[in-house]
Design an enzyme around this catalytic site. Structure first.
Site, PDB file in Angstrom:
ATOM      1  CB  CYS A  14      -0.865  -0.001   1.260  1.00  0.00           C
ATOM      2  SG  CYS A  14       0.150   0.065   2.758  1.00  0.00           S
ATOM      3  CG  HIS A  51       3.766  -5.580  11.687  1.00  0.00           C
ATOM      4  ND1 HIS A  51       2.588  -5.194  12.280  1.00  0.00           N
ATOM      5  CD2 HIS A  51       4.753  -5.188  12.529  1.00  0.00           C
ATOM      6  CE1 HIS A  51       2.856  -4.584  13.436  1.00  0.00           C
ATOM      7  NE2 HIS A  51       4.157  -4.558  13.598  1.00  0.00           N
ATOM      8  CG  HIS A  89       2.888  -0.465  12.496  1.00  0.00           C
ATOM      9  ND1 HIS A  89       4.170  -0.942  12.340  1.00  0.00           N
ATOM     10  CD2 HIS A  89       2.117  -1.181  11.646  1.00  0.00           C
ATOM     11  CE1 HIS A  89       4.168  -1.918  11.450  1.00  0.00           C
ATOM     12  NE2 HIS A  89       2.947  -2.080  11.007  1.00  0.00           N
ATOM     13  CB  CYS A 111       0.721   5.013   7.418  1.00  0.00           C
ATOM     14  SG  CYS A 111      -0.495   5.240   6.101  1.00  0.00           S
ATOM     15  CG  HIS A 139      -1.238  -3.891  15.708  1.00  0.00           C
ATOM     16  ND1 HIS A 139      -0.956  -2.650  15.174  1.00  0.00           N
ATOM     17  CD2 HIS A 139      -1.004  -4.787  14.728  1.00  0.00           C
ATOM     18  CE1 HIS A 139      -0.579  -2.803  13.914  1.00  0.00           C
ATOM     19  NE2 HIS A 139      -0.599  -4.097  13.613  1.00  0.00           N
ATOM     20  CD  GLU A 141      -3.198   1.492  12.936  1.00  0.00           C
ATOM     21  OE1 GLU A 141      -2.711   0.722  12.096  1.00  0.00           O
ATOM     22  OE2 GLU A 141      -4.320   2.017  12.789  1.00  0.00           O
ATOM     23  CB  SER A 238      -3.177  -6.056  11.804  1.00  0.00           C
ATOM     24  OG  SER A 238      -4.558  -5.927  11.923  1.00  0.00           O
ATOM     25  CG  ASN A 239      -2.526  -5.735   5.893  1.00  0.00           C
ATOM     26  OD1 ASN A 239      -2.526  -6.333   4.831  1.00  0.00           O
ATOM     27  ND2 ASN A 239      -1.409  -5.223   6.410  1.00  0.00           N
ATOM     28  CB  SER A 284       3.644  -5.220   5.187  1.00  0.00           C
ATOM     29  OG  SER A 284       2.970  -6.336   5.716  1.00  0.00           O
TER      30      SER A 284
HETATM   31 FE1  SF4 Z   1      -1.320   3.116   5.814  1.00  0.00          FE
HETATM   32 FE2  SF4 Z   1      -1.484   0.793   7.106  1.00  0.00          FE
HETATM   33 FE3  SF4 Z   1      -3.362   1.485   5.345  1.00  0.00          FE
HETATM   34 FE4  SF4 Z   1      -0.975   0.860   4.496  1.00  0.00          FE
HETATM   35  S1  SF4 Z   1      -2.372  -0.529   5.536  1.00  0.00           S
HETATM   36  S2  SF4 Z   1      -2.180   2.637   3.805  1.00  0.00           S
HETATM   37  S3  SF4 Z   1       0.344   1.621   6.127  1.00  0.00           S
HETATM   38  S4  SF4 Z   1      -2.890   2.543   7.247  1.00  0.00           S
END
Ligand code: SF4
Length: 326
Positions: A14, A51, A89, A111, A139, A141, A238-239, A284
């Site tokens: 991202c 991460h 984060h 970010c 976490h 963040e 996390s994502n 990531s």
């Molecule tokens: Fe920002 Fe995290 Fe979203 Fe990526 S996943 S755009 S680092 S908030």
């Protein structure tokens, strides 16, 4: 139809991750060598910059030194002006104060979409609100955001946590959330909050970021066309973990979703009787790790590769101001 691979698009990096990695790479590339001459590293990074263990390993191989806490950075390095990068984060104010107290040269790679949530916390606390923050305990963040005002930011993770909250009726109350949550799961938590506290207000815009939303939408479509989904991403991302959960749900019992850091973690047994394998990656994750997984599956005769594109992304964040001129 024969054995096939369905690739999710968008997937992978991202804008926030791209910016954070470029921040460290720019410092490494333009380091004047002051640190090198004195035997000090060119840059310190507090916590994993993003991460993903491959990204961290790659930057470490180029000379970046990763620390968990600022007290691991020697005074000698601070005096020499070795930069300290804060990860994507974000950090709590206590970390910023400590860096300032020690006179550290900080380059903040938080970010911008995480910084937006920090600003929301400060604004609403100043206006007298209590904040219910939906996020994952521990976490990075969440630790940073809660740290903005620990007495007024109340962290919850699940629907069941709503019961334990107590606020004065009709008091000023808002919910905010971590950027990388599952949209569906968060919707349930918000619903429970609204039931219990009908006067709670919504943030001006969703805190779940565009990249999280887009990757979850794409993996859902992919899962609907697959018998199994592989998510490339680290266990502490996390994502990436959310993508696995979303895929598992969208598979609706037809198969399973698995998370791997890279192709070496694939298990042939997962693909017994599987015709169609969906693939995606967390925000990531470098694309070469996805290519490695695709190649490994090709060797298992998954030769037909197609894409499911749910949106086109064009988000870009500029580097921290002090690096833009380098
Ligand atoms: Fe920002 Fe995290 Fe979203 Fe990526 S996943 S755009 S680092 S908030």
């Amino acid at each position: 139809m024969g054995k096939r691979i369905v690739l999710a698009d968008p997937r992978g990096f991202c804008a926030g991750v791209d910016r954070a990695i470029q921040t460290v790479e720019t410092i490494l590339r333009t380091s004047t060598g002051g640190g090198h001459r004195s035997g000090l590293p060119p840059v310190y990074v507090r916590r994993q910059i993003v991460h993903n263990r491959h990204v961290v390993g790659d930057l470490a191989a180029q000379g970046a030194v990763f620390v968990e806490e600022l007290d691991e950075i020697p005074d000698e390095a601070v005096k020499a002006g070795v930069p300290v990068v804060f990860s994507a984060h974000g950090v709590s104010p206590s970390v910023q104060h400590e860096a300032k107290r020690r006179g550290m040269h900080v380059v903040d790679a938080t970010c911008p979409l995480v910084s937006k949530v920090h600003r929301e916390v400060l604004r609403y606390v100043k206006d007298g609100y209590d904040i219910v923050y939906i996020g994952h305990r521990g976490h990075d963040e969440a630790v940073g955001v809660v740290g903005e005002s620990p007495d007024h930011v109340h962290l919850i993770e699940h629907v069941s946590d709503v019961e334990g909250l107590d606020f004065p009726e009709n008091g000023k109350l808002i919910y905010l959330s971590q950027t990388t949550l599952s949209i569906d799961e968060t919707r349930d938590v918000i619903e429970a909050l609204k039931q219990r506290f009908p006067w709670i207000i919504e943030p001006p815009s969703s805190d779940i970021c565009y990249a999280t939303q887009n990757r979850q939408t794409a993996v859902k479509s992919v899962a609907e066309q697959s018998d199994c989904v592989v998510v490339v991403g680290s266990a502490n991302s996390s994502n990436s973990v959310r993508l696995m959960e979303v895929a598992e749900q969208a598979l609706a019992g037809r198969g399973h979703a698995y998370r791997v850091d890279d192709a070496s973690e694939l298990n042939d047994a997962w693909f017994t009787g599987v015709e169609s394998v969906g693939i995606t990656s967390g925000a990531s994750v470098p694309e070469e790790l996805v290519i490695g997984v695709v190649d490994a599956l090709k060797s298992l005769c998954y030769e037909d590769v197609s894409y499911v594109t749910t949106t086109r992304e064009n988000m870009h964040f500029v580097l921290p101001a002090e690096l833009r001129k380098r």
